[in-house]
Scaffold this motif. Structure first.
Motif, short mmCIF file in Angstrom:
data_model
loop_
_atom_site.label_atom_id
_atom_site.label_comp_id
_atom_site.label_asym_id
_atom_site.label_seq_id
_atom_site.Cartn_x
_atom_site.Cartn_y
_atom_site.Cartn_z
N ILE A 74 7.13 7.69 8.75
CA ILE A 74 7.73 8.93 9.24
C ILE A 74 7.31 10.06 8.32
CG2 ILE A 74 9.88 10.18 9.68
CD1 ILE A 74 11.18 7.57 10.42
N ASP A 75 6.71 11.06 8.91
CA ASP A 75 6.23 12.22 8.15
C ASP A 75 7.27 13.34 8.27
OD1 ASP A 75 4.89 14.25 6.91
OD2 ASP A 75 2.99 13.93 7.95
N LEU A 76 7.90 13.66 7.15
CA LEU A 76 8.95 14.68 7.11
C LEU A 76 8.45 16.01 6.53
CD1 LEU A 76 11.74 12.31 5.83
CD2 LEU A 76 11.79 13.49 8.03
N ARG A 77 7.17 16.22 6.49
CA ARG A 77 6.63 17.43 5.87
C ARG A 77 6.61 18.62 6.83
NH1 ARG A 77 1.19 14.82 3.53
NH2 ARG A 77 1.32 13.87 5.62
N TYR A 78 7.23 18.46 7.98
CA TYR A 78 7.31 19.55 8.95
C TYR A 78 8.54 20.40 8.65
CZ TYR A 78 3.81 16.84 11.46
OH TYR A 78 2.67 16.16 11.80
N ALA A 79 8.49 21.65 9.11
CA ALA A 79 9.58 22.57 8.84
C ALA A 79 10.83 22.22 9.64
CB ALA A 79 9.15 24.01 9.14
N ASN A 80 10.67 21.79 10.90
CA ASN A 80 11.84 21.58 11.77
C ASN A 80 11.81 20.23 12.49
OD1 ASN A 80 13.00 24.24 11.38
ND2 ASN A 80 11.27 25.01 12.58
N GLY A 81 11.02 19.30 12.04
CA GLY A 81 10.96 18.04 12.75
C GLY A 81 10.31 16.97 11.91
N LEU A 82 9.80 15.94 12.57
CA LEU A 82 9.15 14.84 11.88
C LEU A 82 8.14 14.20 12.82
CD1 LEU A 82 10.59 12.10 13.21
CD2 LEU A 82 12.45 12.79 11.70
N ALA A 83 7.22 13.47 12.25
CA ALA A 83 6.22 12.73 13.01
C ALA A 83 6.40 11.25 12.76
CB ALA A 83 4.82 13.17 12.62
N VAL A 84 6.33 10.47 13.80
CA VAL A 84 6.57 9.03 13.72
C VAL A 84 5.25 8.29 13.88
CG1 VAL A 84 7.79 7.06 14.70
CG2 VAL A 84 8.90 9.31 14.63
N GLY A 85 4.99 7.36 12.98
CA GLY A 85 3.84 6.47 13.10
C GLY A 85 4.34 5.08 13.49
N TRP A 86 3.90 4.61 14.65
CA TRP A 86 4.42 3.36 15.21
C TRP A 86 3.59 2.16 14.73
CZ3 TRP A 86 8.90 4.33 17.52
CH2 TRP A 86 9.12 5.60 18.07
N ARG A 87 4.24 1.03 14.63
CA ARG A 87 3.52 -0.21 14.35
C ARG A 87 2.69 -0.64 15.57
NH1 ARG A 87 5.56 -2.41 9.61
NH2 ARG A 87 7.57 -1.55 8.94
#
Length: 288
Positions: A260-273
């Motif tokens: 999970i990438d939390l480096r966004y200002a208002n959200g996050l990015a999910v990397g799935w298996r």
């Protein structure tokens, strides 16, 4: 006619007033009292140094006589403290050279410093107990995490290197510049407390040279470990955002989340298996 007789009365003696300014008679001092007395100052000047010198010599001889009875050889060393990681035998071996010392001449500071060179000793307090005993109070290190590959960190963020590192592979592993030990430890404690209610533990926390933080959770009741990319700053706010979205959206899919990438200002990015198992509505970036 009777003749009248005239009597002559004698005049009364008159009392004279005492002359003014009269003084009473004072006896004169005897001649012996008025003669100068012989001086005794020289006697005091001679006697006091003699008395002080005699007192000093007497004290010295008394000390020399009593010293063998007062300054005894050390025969007992009492080690106190709850020791879990170090044995009494190891401590006794370290203090054995000091057993030949006497009560007043034993080097307490040297003994304390020597004990604190042992990897598991965090603090050593040493004191004398008359007539022939030394009491040692030991405080052990409290290992909280591994630091890199060859050291441990205590709860104060201080690194130490015991020999048995293989016995502590279950501890979380922290990485960072050597100067940042306490900073990484403090951040670990804060983030760990925030993740614990979700069932997560921290298996790895890394501070890289450019200031970015990377966190990996351990496998547990919440599922397999996942990697959280936290960036450089506002770590607490980013983790709160993750917790809010996790409870609302990600919890049911946690076993399929790798990163999970939390480096966004208002959200996050999910990397799935396995991207094929991801819910289509959950895109790469989940907005808060």
């Amino acid at each position: 006619m009777r003749g009248a007789s005239i009597r002559h009365q004698q005049p009364l003696p008159s009392r004279k007033a005492p002359p003014r300014g009269a003084s009473r008679m004072v006896a004169k001092e005897p001649l012996s009292a008025r003669l100068p007395r012989p001086g005794t100052g020289w006697l005091k000047k001679v006697l006091w140094p003699l008395l002080l010198a005699g007192l000093g010599v007497g004290t010295w001889y008394g000390t020399e006589y009593a010293m063998p009875y007062i300054d005894r050889p050390i025969t007992h060393i009492n080690v106190q403290g709850d020791l879990s990681y170090i044995s009494q035998e190891a401590v006794q071996q370290r203090v054995a050279p000091y057993m030949n010392s006497r009560f007043f001449s034993i080097d307490l500071n040297g003994l304390s410093a020597d004990l604190q060179t042992m990897p598991w000793i965090a603090h050593a307090e040493v004191r004398r107990v008359w007539p022939d005993q030394v009491v040692i109070r030991l405080e052990e290190q409290l290992p909280v995490a591994r630091w890199g590959d060859d050291q441990l960190l205590n709860n104060q963020g201080e690194a130490f290197a015991p020999r048995e590192l293989a016995n502590y592979e279950h501890l979380p592993q922290l990485f960072g510049p050597q100067r940042a030990q306490q900073q990484v430890m403090q951040q670990y404690q804060v983030l760990s407390q925030m993740l614990r209610p979700l069932g997560f533990s921290i298996a790895r926390l890394e501070l890289r040279e450019r200031g970015s933080w990377f966190l990996t959770t351990g496998a547990g009741s919440a599922g397999p470990g996942i990697e959280l990319l936290l960036g450089r700053d506002h770590l607490v706010e980013k983790l709160r955002r993750f917790i809010a979205i996790y409870d609302r959206t990600l919890k049911e899919q946690i076993t399929n989340i790798a990163r999970i990438d939390l480096r966004y200002a208002n959200g996050l990015a999910v990397g799935w298996r396995d991207p094929s198992l991801a819910i289509p509505a959950q895109g790469a970036v989940a907005k808060n």
